[in-house]
Design a protein around this motif. Structure first.
Motif, PDB file in Angstrom:
ATOM      1  N   HIS A 104      -8.649   1.388  -3.028  1.00 17.17           N
ATOM      2  CA  HIS A 104      -8.519   1.182  -1.581  1.00 17.17           C
ATOM      3  C   HIS A 104      -8.978   2.427  -0.836  1.00 17.17           C
ATOM      4  CE1 HIS A 104      -5.250  -2.193  -1.855  1.00 17.17           C
ATOM      5  NE2 HIS A 104      -6.304  -2.415  -2.631  1.00 17.17           N
TER       6      HIS A 104
ATOM      7  N   MET B 195      -9.849   3.109   3.057  1.00 15.38           N
ATOM      8  CA  MET B 195      -8.498   3.221   3.604  1.00 15.38           C
ATOM      9  C   MET B 195      -8.103   4.695   3.545  1.00 15.38           C
ATOM     10  SD  MET B 195      -5.549   0.547   2.555  1.00 15.38           S
ATOM     11  CE  MET B 195      -4.514  -0.189   3.798  1.00 15.38           C
TER      12      MET B 195
ATOM     13  N   CYS C  58      -4.407   5.493   1.615  1.00 15.00           N
ATOM     14  CA  CYS C  58      -3.736   4.640   0.642  1.00 15.00           C
ATOM     15  C   CYS C  58      -3.978   5.259  -0.727  1.00 15.00           C
ATOM     16  CB  CYS C  58      -4.297   3.220   0.681  1.00 15.00           C
ATOM     17  SG  CYS C  58      -3.554   2.159  -0.571  1.00 15.00           S
TER      18      CYS C  58
ATOM     19  N   LEU D  28      -3.712   3.717  -3.586  1.00 15.76           N
ATOM     20  CA  LEU D  28      -4.405   2.844  -4.534  1.00 15.76           C
ATOM     21  C   LEU D  28      -5.846   3.320  -4.489  1.00 15.76           C
ATOM     22  CD1 LEU D  28      -2.826  -0.601  -3.590  1.00 15.76           C
ATOM     23  CD2 LEU D  28      -2.244   0.873  -5.522  1.00 15.76           C
TER      24      LEU D  28
ATOM     25  N   HIS E 215       0.846  -1.194   0.000  1.00 16.38           N
ATOM     26  CA  HIS E 215       0.000   0.000   0.000  1.00 16.38           C
ATOM     27  C   HIS E 215       0.882   1.244   0.000  1.00 16.38           C
ATOM     28  CE1 HIS E 215      -3.594  -2.388   1.054  1.00 16.38           C
ATOM     29  NE2 HIS E 215      -2.761  -3.083   1.801  1.00 16.38           N
TER      30      HIS E 215
END
Ligand SMILES: [Cu+2]
Length: 379
Positions: A367, A372, A362, A364, A313
């Motif tokens: 995510h 997240m 995060c 991504l 991550h």
């Protein structure tokens, strides 16, 4: 070391469109590589050219000659190159899972191009190298199919060979952190639609690149316990002696101004569930937390990130720098995005000098969207 030319061009060109930059033989060129993708890690190299890393996340670092570097989403590396021959060079950014690549060309004249390297295989050397704990007893025959999985098919899961999944030794699967083991074994295909947004590249790439370290003795199987082992933060030196950047290499030129010891430590676990596509900090999605993470204005603190999941991550803090504690003493580098590998523990020092509310997440993007994400409030 100042480069003769800075190429201030952004590329959204496909590999076929072949973004081009021109150089004069012998001149030094600075390339700033920014991973602006949504979900892909890339391994970047320029066959035939040595690269010298001179900045990370825009912050100068002492020059590091490398043949290749891995770049997480939102990370930035500046490299110097000195192409001397009257030929084209391919800037090659291979997706971590080897499912695709980005490509550009450095050349002395328009219209030239160099060979596109063959795509490398994802190494398959066993699950214990994935960085999770207690996975040594895993049935590797099952996992080998996972590493070699057809990722293009996985985007709709149609191409996935579920029989391979079931080959896995389920009793050992229970050792895998962050996964819903019971449902993994009897995977409900209807719920697989939740996996559409999943970054399969990471899934496939994990076993491969971690295992590569193992083969070189830099990461012994099962040794990837939480700890500040920054020699494991990147790929390390691979069998043909090419040098690949690792976090431990990053070294600032001068100490950052705030030399205070941290007044406190804040520990956050990166948590998730691959099958349900749940991603969070400390087991709580953004929608489930009651308030922001509070930093006292101007306090100095240590942020500890512990990755309990089986993916990497890239954790990104807005507004303030994170000084990565990578063993470089007073010359630790500062970054805005820290890649945390499966099972890894990373720590950073922060001076909370920017009042206000800041995103912390995060990078991504699926995510982040799944939860997240946190707000850091400095007040
Ligand atoms: Cu993530």
């Amino acid at each position: 070391m100042s480069p003769a030319a800075l190429i201030p061009t952004c590329s959204t060109a496909t590999p076929q469109e072949n973004w081009n930059a021109l150089f004069k033989a012998g001149e030094r060129v600075r390339l700033r590589v920014i991973n602006g993708s949504a979900m892909s890690y890339f391994d970047v190299r320029i066959p035939g050219l040595k690269m010298t890393v001179v900045a990370a996340d825009g912050q100068p670092v002492q020059p590091i000659p490398v043949d290749e570097f891995r770049i997480g989403v939102a990370e930035t590396y500046d490299v110097l190159v000195s192409p001397e021959d009257d030929r084209a060079y391919t800037i090659f950014a291979e997706a971590m899972d080897r499912s695709g690549y980005a490509r550009a060309t450095l050349a002395p004249r328009e219209g030239m191009q160099a060979d596109i390297p063959e795509r490398r295989q994802i190494a398959d050397r066993g699950m214990e190298a994935m960085g999770a704990h207690g996975m040594g007893g895993m049935d590797h025959s099952g996992m080998s199919n996972m590493a070699g999985m057809d990722h293009s098919g996985m985007s709709n899961m149609e191409g996935m060979d579920h029989s391979n999944m079931s080959e896995m030794d389920r009793s050992n699967m229970s050792n895998m952190e962050g996964m819903d083991h019971s449902s993994m074994a009897g995977m409900d295909h209807s719920s697989m639609s939740n996996m559409q947004g999943m970054d399969h590249s990471n899934m496939g790439g994990m076993a491969g690149e971690q295992a590569k370290i193992g083969e070189n003795g830099l990461l012994v199987a099962g040794e990837a316990q939480p700890g500040s082992r920054y020699d494991q933060a990147g790929i390390g030196i691979d069998p043909d002696e090419r040098r690949v950047l690792v976090y431990r290499d990053l070294k600032a030129f001068t100490p950052w101004p705030d030399r205070r010891e941290p007044g406190r430590e804040l520990e956050l676990h990166l948590t998730g569930n691959m099958e349900r596509y749940m991603w969070s900090f400390d087991g709580k999605k953004f929608s489930e937390v009651t308030g922001p993470i509070h930093f006292e204005k101007d306090e100095r603190l240590r942020l500890i990130l512990i990755n309990d999941t089986m993916m990497e991550h890239p954790i990104h803090l807005h507004g303030m720098w994170m000084e990565l504690e990578n063993g470089q003493g007073e010359l630790i580098p500062r970054k805005h995005t820290l890649n945390v590998k499966p099972g890894e523990r990373v720590s950073a020092l922060i001076t909370a000098d920017a009042e206000g509310s800041w995103a912390f997440h995060c990078h991504l993007l699926y995510h982040m969207d799944a939860g997240m994400f946190r707000v850091v409030q400095v007040s």
